[in-house]
Write a protein that holds these residues in place. Structure first.
Motif, PDB file in Angstrom:
ATOM      1  N   TYR A 119       0.795  -1.221   0.000  1.00 46.55           N
ATOM      2  CA  TYR A 119       0.000   0.000   0.000  1.00 46.55           C
ATOM      3  C   TYR A 119       0.833   1.280   0.000  1.00 46.55           C
ATOM      4  CZ  TYR A 119      -3.532   3.376   1.511  1.00 46.55           C
ATOM      5  OH  TYR A 119      -4.360   4.463   1.600  1.00 46.55           O
ATOM      6  N   SER A 120       1.836   1.339   0.855  1.00 47.60           N
ATOM      7  CA  SER A 120       2.643   2.558   0.974  1.00 47.60           C
ATOM      8  C   SER A 120       3.996   2.209   1.591  1.00 47.60           C
ATOM      9  CB  SER A 120       1.920   3.582   1.854  1.00 47.60           C
ATOM     10  OG  SER A 120       1.813   3.095   3.181  1.00 47.60           O
ATOM     11  N   ALA A 121       4.790   3.213   1.864  1.00 39.20           N
ATOM     12  CA  ALA A 121       6.051   2.983   2.582  1.00 39.20           C
ATOM     13  C   ALA A 121       5.723   2.503   3.996  1.00 39.20           C
ATOM     14  CB  ALA A 121       6.879   4.256   2.632  1.00 39.20           C
ATOM     15  N   ALA A 122       6.619   1.723   4.572  1.00 41.31           N
ATOM     16  CA  ALA A 122       6.388   1.167   5.903  1.00 41.31           C
ATOM     17  C   ALA A 122       7.616   1.367   6.769  1.00 41.31           C
ATOM     18  CB  ALA A 122       6.075  -0.313   5.789  1.00 41.31           C
ATOM     19  N   THR A 123       7.379   1.665   8.045  1.00 42.62           N
ATOM     20  CA  THR A 123       8.461   1.692   9.020  1.00 42.62           C
ATOM     21  C   THR A 123       8.307   0.450   9.882  1.00 42.62           C
ATOM     22  OG1 THR A 123       8.553   4.090   9.019  1.00 42.62           O
ATOM     23  CG2 THR A 123       9.534   2.974  10.909  1.00 42.62           C
ATOM     24  N   ILE A 124       9.329  -0.398   9.850  1.00 45.13           N
ATOM     25  CA  ILE A 124       9.294  -1.701  10.505  1.00 45.13           C
ATOM     26  C   ILE A 124      10.309  -1.716  11.645  1.00 45.13           C
ATOM     27  CG2 ILE A 124       9.486  -4.187  10.133  1.00 45.13           C
ATOM     28  CD1 ILE A 124       7.369  -2.646   8.408  1.00 45.13           C
ATOM     29  N   ARG A 125       9.855  -2.086  12.821  1.00 39.27           N
ATOM     30  CA  ARG A 125      10.712  -2.123  14.010  1.00 39.27           C
ATOM     31  C   ARG A 125      11.612  -3.356  13.971  1.00 39.27           C
ATOM     32  NH1 ARG A 125      13.221   0.683  17.914  1.00 39.27           N
ATOM     33  NH2 ARG A 125      11.443   2.091  17.945  1.00 39.27           N
ATOM     34  N   GLY A 126      12.902  -3.115  14.081  1.00 42.67           N
ATOM     35  CA  GLY A 126      13.873  -4.198  14.123  1.00 42.67           C
ATOM     36  C   GLY A 126      13.736  -5.037  15.379  1.00 42.67           C
ATOM     37  N   LEU A 127      14.247  -6.240  15.347  1.00 46.74           N
ATOM     38  CA  LEU A 127      14.243  -7.251  16.397  1.00 46.74           C
ATOM     39  C   LEU A 127      12.860  -7.855  16.635  1.00 46.74           C
ATOM     40  CD1 LEU A 127      16.573  -5.642  19.083  1.00 46.74           C
ATOM     41  CD2 LEU A 127      17.202  -7.091  17.157  1.00 46.74           C
ATOM     42  N   TYR A 128      11.793  -7.123  16.418  1.00 50.81           N
ATOM     43  CA  TYR A 128      10.443  -7.606  16.730  1.00 50.81           C
ATOM     44  C   TYR A 128       9.619  -7.935  15.493  1.00 50.81           C
ATOM     45  CZ  TYR A 128      11.844  -5.719  21.192  1.00 50.81           C
ATOM     46  OH  TYR A 128      12.535  -5.463  22.340  1.00 50.81           O
ATOM     47  N   SER A 129      10.226  -7.843  14.327  1.00 46.68           N
ATOM     48  CA  SER A 129       9.526  -8.165  13.079  1.00 46.68           C
ATOM     49  C   SER A 129      10.250  -9.346  12.448  1.00 46.68           C
ATOM     50  CB  SER A 129       9.544  -6.961  12.138  1.00 46.68           C
ATOM     51  OG  SER A 129       8.859  -5.869  12.736  1.00 46.68           O
ATOM     52  N   ASP A 130       9.492 -10.422  12.186  1.00 49.13           N
ATOM     53  CA  ASP A 130      10.139 -11.625  11.677  1.00 49.13           C
ATOM     54  C   ASP A 130       9.328 -12.333  10.606  1.00 49.13           C
ATOM     55  OD1 ASP A 130       8.141 -12.746  13.238  1.00 49.13           O
ATOM     56  OD2 ASP A 130       9.503 -13.618  14.699  1.00 49.13           O
ATOM     57  N   PHE A 131       9.973 -13.301   9.978  1.00 46.05           N
ATOM     58  CA  PHE A 131       9.411 -14.050   8.857  1.00 46.05           C
ATOM     59  C   PHE A 131       9.908 -15.484   8.991  1.00 46.05           C
ATOM     60  CE2 PHE A 131       9.852 -14.472   3.924  1.00 46.05           C
ATOM     61  CZ  PHE A 131       8.601 -15.073   3.815  1.00 46.05           C
ATOM     62  N   SER A 132       8.971 -16.445   8.924  1.00 45.71           N
ATOM     63  CA  SER A 132       9.310 -17.847   9.073  1.00 45.71           C
ATOM     64  C   SER A 132       8.528 -18.687   8.077  1.00 45.71           C
ATOM     65  CB  SER A 132       8.952 -18.346  10.480  1.00 45.71           C
ATOM     66  OG  SER A 132       9.605 -17.621  11.470  1.00 45.71           O
ATOM     67  N   GLY A 133       9.089 -19.824   7.733  1.00 45.44           N
ATOM     68  CA  GLY A 133       8.392 -20.744   6.863  1.00 45.44           C
ATOM     69  C   GLY A 133       8.917 -22.149   7.050  1.00 45.44           C
ATOM     70  N   ALA A 134       8.053 -23.134   6.759  1.00 42.60           N
ATOM     71  CA  ALA A 134       8.466 -24.525   6.873  1.00 42.60           C
ATOM     72  C   ALA A 134       7.565 -25.402   6.018  1.00 42.60           C
ATOM     73  CB  ALA A 134       8.388 -25.003   8.318  1.00 42.60           C
ATOM     74  N   LYS A 135       8.146 -26.441   5.480  1.00 42.85           N
ATOM     75  CA  LYS A 135       7.371 -27.420   4.732  1.00 42.85           C
ATOM     76  C   LYS A 135       6.701 -28.323   5.764  1.00 42.85           C
ATOM     77  CE  LYS A 135       7.580 -31.039   1.312  1.00 42.85           C
ATOM     78  NZ  LYS A 135       8.405 -32.066   0.731  1.00 42.85           N
ATOM     79  N   ILE A 136       5.385 -28.491   5.651  1.00 44.76           N
ATOM     80  CA  ILE A 136       4.676 -29.336   6.616  1.00 44.76           C
ATOM     81  C   ILE A 136       4.266 -30.677   6.021  1.00 44.76           C
ATOM     82  CG2 ILE A 136       3.953 -27.476   8.120  1.00 44.76           C
ATOM     83  CD1 ILE A 136       1.259 -27.405   6.771  1.00 44.76           C
ATOM     84  N   ASN A 137       4.329 -30.796   4.692  1.00 44.51           N
ATOM     85  CA  ASN A 137       4.018 -32.075   4.050  1.00 44.51           C
ATOM     86  C   ASN A 137       4.491 -32.051   2.615  1.00 44.51           C
ATOM     87  OD1 ASN A 137       3.022 -34.585   3.488  1.00 44.51           O
ATOM     88  ND2 ASN A 137       0.886 -33.980   3.585  1.00 44.51           N
TER      89      ASN A 137
END
Length: 175
Positions: free
Chosen positions: A157-175
């Motif tokens: 949508y627009s520019a974003a200010t993202i707080r370090g240390l508390y913003s994360d991204f994870s992924g995993a294959k479950i099957n």
């Protein structure tokens, strides 16, 4: 995993025979342990597919620019790139992804989870409230993906200010 072995008492005539037999047993145990460790998840091809990374510092990111989570905690198969912020599926399957965003007071973000350039999940943190409020938002998506699909997070949508240390991204294959 369990490791069972037995060390037999060694007797000899106090020459090199006793020490040699003991050394041979220790070497056999070491070889067994190395084989077990190699066969488990230390071997990348046998490890489950998964990654977890977070932003190391607070960032303001323009609309459409890939968010780079530069602090990698877990990254089997090296499928996530801390340079590009993109995860490339090493194999076909059902995957789960989670992304969390913390927004500073007076800031906002409109994160989207993209697969091959198409939005598959959205979130919004509208923190235009008080001067000492930090708001977070999380979302999880379960997606059937093909080998080579590329997954990333960006603001739609627009520019974003993202707080370090508390913003994360994870992924995993479950099957």
């Amino acid at each position: 995993m369990s490791l069972l072995f037995h060390i037999n008492p060694v007797s000899g005539d106090c020459k090199n025979t006793t020490l040699k037999l003991f050394d041979d047993q220790i070497q056999a145990i070491q070889k067994s342990v190395r084989t077990i460790v190699t066969d488990e998840f230390c071997n990348q091809k046998n490890a489950p597919v998964g990654f977890h990374a977070y932003m190391g510092s607070t960032k303001t990111i323009a609309k459409g620019v890939v968010w780079v989570y530069d602090q990698v905690v877990t990254n089997t198969h090296n499928a996530y790139s801390a340079t590009t912020g993109k995860f490339t599926t090493p194999e076909q399957g059902l995957y789960t992804f989670s992304y969390t965003t913390l927004s500073d007071p007076g800031q906002w973000s409109h994160a989207a989870l993209y697969v091959n350039g198409k939005i598959r999940s959205w979130q919004v943190v509208n923190n235009t409230g008080g001067k000492s409020q930090w708001l977070s938002c999380s979302n999880t998506a379960i997606l059937l993906l093909q080998r080579g699909d590329v997954v990333h997070v960006a603001d739609h949508y627009s520019a974003a200010t993202i707080r370090g240390l508390y913003s994360d991204f994870s992924g995993a294959k479950i099957n």
